[in-house]
Design an enzyme around this catalytic site. Structure first.
Site, mmCIF file in Angstrom:
data_model
loop_
_atom_site.group_PDB
_atom_site.id
_atom_site.type_symbol
_atom_site.label_atom_id
_atom_site.label_comp_id
_atom_site.label_asym_id
_atom_site.label_seq_id
_atom_site.Cartn_x
_atom_site.Cartn_y
_atom_site.Cartn_z
ATOM 1 N N CYS A 166 -15.250 -31.857 -13.852
ATOM 2 C CA CYS A 166 -16.196 -31.003 -13.151
ATOM 3 C C CYS A 166 -16.991 -30.299 -14.229
ATOM 4 O O CYS A 166 -16.420 -29.614 -15.078
ATOM 5 C CB CYS A 166 -15.446 -29.996 -12.285
ATOM 6 S SG CYS A 166 -16.505 -28.686 -11.671
ATOM 7 N N GLN A 290 -12.390 -12.494 -13.196
ATOM 8 C CA GLN A 290 -13.727 -13.093 -13.214
ATOM 9 C C GLN A 290 -13.650 -14.503 -13.801
ATOM 10 O O GLN A 290 -12.936 -14.729 -14.773
ATOM 11 C CB GLN A 290 -14.660 -12.229 -14.066
ATOM 12 C CG GLN A 290 -14.904 -10.853 -13.483
ATOM 13 C CD GLN A 290 -15.964 -10.867 -12.402
ATOM 14 O OE1 GLN A 290 -16.557 -11.893 -12.096
ATOM 15 N NE2 GLN A 290 -16.193 -9.717 -11.790
ATOM 16 N N TYR A 319 -13.813 -0.331 -5.826
ATOM 17 C CA TYR A 319 -13.612 -1.785 -5.707
ATOM 18 C C TYR A 319 -13.221 -2.342 -7.077
ATOM 19 O O TYR A 319 -13.849 -3.271 -7.588
ATOM 20 C CB TYR A 319 -14.867 -2.496 -5.205
ATOM 21 C CG TYR A 319 -15.481 -1.937 -3.957
ATOM 22 C CD1 TYR A 319 -15.106 -2.413 -2.701
ATOM 23 C CD2 TYR A 319 -16.449 -0.935 -4.030
ATOM 24 C CE1 TYR A 319 -15.696 -1.901 -1.548
ATOM 25 C CE2 TYR A 319 -17.042 -0.424 -2.881
ATOM 26 C CZ TYR A 319 -16.657 -0.915 -1.650
ATOM 27 O OH TYR A 319 -17.255 -0.418 -0.527
ATOM 28 N N GLU A 340 -8.847 0.322 -5.215
ATOM 29 C CA GLU A 340 -8.900 -1.088 -4.819
ATOM 30 C C GLU A 340 -7.932 -1.287 -3.657
ATOM 31 O O GLU A 340 -6.878 -0.669 -3.599
ATOM 32 C CB GLU A 340 -8.491 -1.926 -6.047
ATOM 33 C CG GLU A 340 -7.983 -3.322 -5.786
ATOM 34 C CD GLU A 340 -9.021 -4.258 -5.200
ATOM 35 O OE1 GLU A 340 -10.155 -4.297 -5.686
ATOM 36 O OE2 GLU A 340 -8.676 -4.946 -4.211
ATOM 37 N N ASP A 388 -18.541 -1.991 -7.221
ATOM 38 C CA ASP A 388 -18.645 -3.455 -7.384
ATOM 39 C C ASP A 388 -18.053 -4.104 -6.140
ATOM 40 O O ASP A 388 -17.005 -4.727 -6.200
ATOM 41 C CB ASP A 388 -17.879 -3.875 -8.659
ATOM 42 C CG ASP A 388 -17.985 -5.372 -8.934
ATOM 43 O OD1 ASP A 388 -18.759 -6.067 -8.247
ATOM 44 O OD2 ASP A 388 -17.284 -5.845 -9.851
ATOM 45 N N CYS A 415 -22.911 -8.778 -6.072
ATOM 46 C CA CYS A 415 -23.008 -10.246 -6.052
ATOM 47 C C CYS A 415 -23.851 -10.710 -4.871
ATOM 48 O O CYS A 415 -23.900 -11.890 -4.570
ATOM 49 C CB CYS A 415 -21.619 -10.872 -6.002
ATOM 50 S SG CYS A 415 -20.635 -10.292 -4.622
HETATM 51 N N1 SAH Z 1 -14.643 -4.887 -10.260
HETATM 52 C C1 SAH Z 1 -13.710 -5.970 -10.237
HETATM 53 C C2 SAH Z 1 -13.542 -6.661 -8.876
HETATM 54 C C3 SAH Z 1 -14.747 -6.803 -8.008
HETATM 55 S S1 SAH Z 1 -14.546 -7.870 -6.629
HETATM 56 C C4 SAH Z 1 -14.043 -6.983 -11.310
HETATM 57 O O1 SAH Z 1 -15.139 -6.970 -11.846
HETATM 58 O O2 SAH Z 1 -13.194 -7.783 -11.663
HETATM 59 C C5 SAH Z 1 -14.455 -6.754 -5.273
HETATM 60 C C6 SAH Z 1 -13.098 -6.146 -5.061
HETATM 61 O O3 SAH Z 1 -13.176 -5.273 -3.955
HETATM 62 C C7 SAH Z 1 -11.979 -7.121 -4.735
HETATM 63 O O4 SAH Z 1 -10.952 -6.926 -5.661
HETATM 64 C C8 SAH Z 1 -11.537 -6.747 -3.312
HETATM 65 O O5 SAH Z 1 -10.151 -6.885 -3.113
HETATM 66 C C9 SAH Z 1 -11.938 -5.301 -3.255
HETATM 67 N N2 SAH Z 1 -12.190 -4.709 -1.926
HETATM 68 C C10 SAH Z 1 -12.734 -5.271 -0.827
HETATM 69 N N3 SAH Z 1 -12.908 -4.372 0.144
HETATM 70 C C11 SAH Z 1 -12.467 -3.169 -0.347
HETATM 71 C C12 SAH Z 1 -12.406 -1.845 0.182
HETATM 72 N N4 SAH Z 1 -12.827 -1.568 1.414
HETATM 73 N N5 SAH Z 1 -11.912 -0.879 -0.598
HETATM 74 C C13 SAH Z 1 -11.499 -1.150 -1.869
HETATM 75 N N6 SAH Z 1 -11.530 -2.373 -2.409
HETATM 76 C C14 SAH Z 1 -12.020 -3.392 -1.668
#
Ligand code: SAH
Length: 462
Positions: A166, A290, A319, A340, A388, A415
């Site tokens: 891939c 990531q 998040y 989170e 995020d 995103c």
């Molecule tokens: N900032 C991190 C992850 C971002 S992805 C990074 O860069 O690696 C978004 C994240 O939000 C995920 O881990 C998901 O589990 C979390 N999430 C989704 N809904 C949420 C909520 N209502 N409250 C807190 N976290 C949440």
């Protein structure tokens, strides 16, 4: 709105179309007497023959039959299974055109949905080499003509197509998958049969730490037992000295969800390590991490720059996942709070803080909108908030809490440009100004685009 009689084309009709534009997910847009037709695979500036497949009230879909005029941006997709897989959507266009399209999508969303005219939208940051960037692969395993195959499901089906490589995966993960596949075939480990719910091996997953070269192999099985398990483990370890972890994940259910609840170590550690910048991360089979480490660093550096920290600030990372952004910022902040919703991710975040000797980061499990409101009531007033969120964006109540906390800076990592624009509008109406927007291409060859935004609290007018 058009009545049926007003629609200038009919289903199954063949027309000559001229493409004016491309949607953010790679469909060409042609107008038939003003009526938009979406045609996958066509590029702006192209002309060709299209069969009309479906007509809705205000737009329709078509299939490209033949091209009369090709765009200079057109490329022959280097992947032989590009059209069957569906994992990539943009291999038929040059990388420069992909970047232009993604940047335009961010710009359009901010203007149309966010009504944000003044922001400084920077040129998108792409990759020098937009191939072979993913550090994690998971492939379904099945049987075809008496042979063990592993690859991907043909788009919108559950038919497994065998795949040797891939082109967006790192070479190492490809190599390991091929070897594990070969070993499992030779050792007659029965692949999972989805229809009958029989067999053993459901998925092969491989993770690779680009900075450390450590490899993890995850064998996802229906059963407890793996026939010839020891021989399989030995075969993997002998072939790849960089394998540091082989784990089995057991998923006995009839489900599309890949991972089950139970994970056991077959060989080595339960984690591999990777580094982004100076921060080390322990990554387990279940951890969210990531997938493009090169661009992740670019993205986090931007988030750090936009946060504008001096070492005196209190910061919230909402998040936060496994704490990646929080830990990246911790060295420049006085105190950082992460929140989170997934408890395992928070456990990883705490472990990663410890691993790096970071003592000014605290992590909480819960919905960001609920926990932040509690923090607000307890008197927490951060100087900077980083969010995020997943594709659906922030909960309105979380945005309200941000406005009440009134930090000097908000850094929004997104995103999904559409929900980003919607949320920026709410923050703008609450007194913030969108200053800078940096699109970053985390997923070349696919339709996805990431952006990081700096917002600053406007001076109060008297
Ligand atoms: N900032 C991190 C992850 C971002 S992805 C990074 O860069 O690696 C978004 C994240 O939000 C995920 O881990 C998901 O589990 C979390 N999430 C989704 N809904 C949420 C909520 N209502 N409250 C807190 N976290 C949440």
């Amino acid at each position: 709105m058009a009545k049926k009689a007003d629609i200038p084309v009919a289903k199954n009709q063949t027309i000559e179309a001229e493409f004016e534009d491309v949607t953010h997910d790679g469909q060409g847009v042609a107008k038939a007497d003003g009526y938009p037709l979406f045609v996958p695979g066509a590029l702006p500036g192209e002309r060709g023959t299209v069969r009309v497949l479906k007509t809705n009230k205000s737009y329709g879909y078509g299939k490209l039959l033949e091209l009369a005029v090709e765009s200079p941006d057109r490329r022959i997709p280097p992947c032989p299974v590009y059209h069957q897989c569906g994992g990539c959507q943009l291999q038929h266009m040059s990388y420069a055109a992909q970047l232009r399209m993604k940047e335009k999508h961010v710009r359009d969303c901010l203007q149309r949905i966010g009504k944000i005219a003044h922001a400084d939208i920077r040129p998108i940051i792409g990759m020098g080499d937009p191939w072979r960037y993913r550090n994690k692969v998971q492939v379904p395993v099945g049987m075809k003509d008496g042979e063990l195959v592993a690859g991907f499901y043909r788009e919108r089906t559950h038919k497994i197509i065998n795949m040797d490589r891939c082109l967006i995966q790192m070479e190492k993960t490809d190599e390991v998958v091929q070897k594990v596949k070969e070993l499992c075939g030779n050792l007659q480990i029965p692949p999972y049969d989805e229809e009958r719910h029989e067999g053993v091996l459901r998925h092969i997953m491989v993770r690779y730490g680009l900075a450390t070269r450590e490899i993890m192999v995850v064998l996802i099985t229906r059963t407890d037992e793996i026939p010839n398990r020891k021989k399989l483990v030995r075969g993997i370890v002998e072939a790849f000295p960089d394998v540091k972890s082989i784990v089995q994940n057991i998923n006995p259910k009839r489900t599309n969800v890949i991972l089950g609840e139970e994970t056991r170590v077959l060989w080595g550690r339960d984690v591999i390590y990777d580094k982004i910048g100076d921060i080390r991360f322990a990554i387990s089979a279940q951890s969210f991490y990531q997938v493009n480490p090169v661009q992740t660093r670019v993205l986090y550096e931007k988030a750090l720059e936009y946060a504008g920290l001096t070492g005196e600030e209190t910061v919230i990372d909402a998040y936060c996942g496994i704490g990646t952004i929080a830990l990246f910022l911790a060295g420049r902040a006085k105190k950082i709070y992460g929140v989170e919703v997934v408890p395992e991710a928070v456990a990883d975040a705490k472990r990663n803080a410890e691993l790096n000797g970071i003592r000014n980061a605290e992590f909480a499990v819960g919905k960001a909108e609920t926990v932040m409101e509690q923090w607000y009531e307890a008197g927490l007033r951060p100087d900077c908030i980083v969010v995020d969120p997943p594709r659906k964006g922030c909960e309105p109540s979380l945005l309200e809490t941000i406005l009440k906390m009134s930090p000097q800076r908000v850094v929004y990592v997104s995103c999904n440009p559409a929900t980003l624009a919607r949320d920026l509008r709410i923050l703008e109406d609450g007194g913030y100004r969108t200053e800078a927007v940096q699109p970053v291409d985390m997923f070349p060859q696919t339709k996805h685009v990431e952006a990081v935004v700096r917002m600053t609290l406007k001076e109060q007018e008297i």
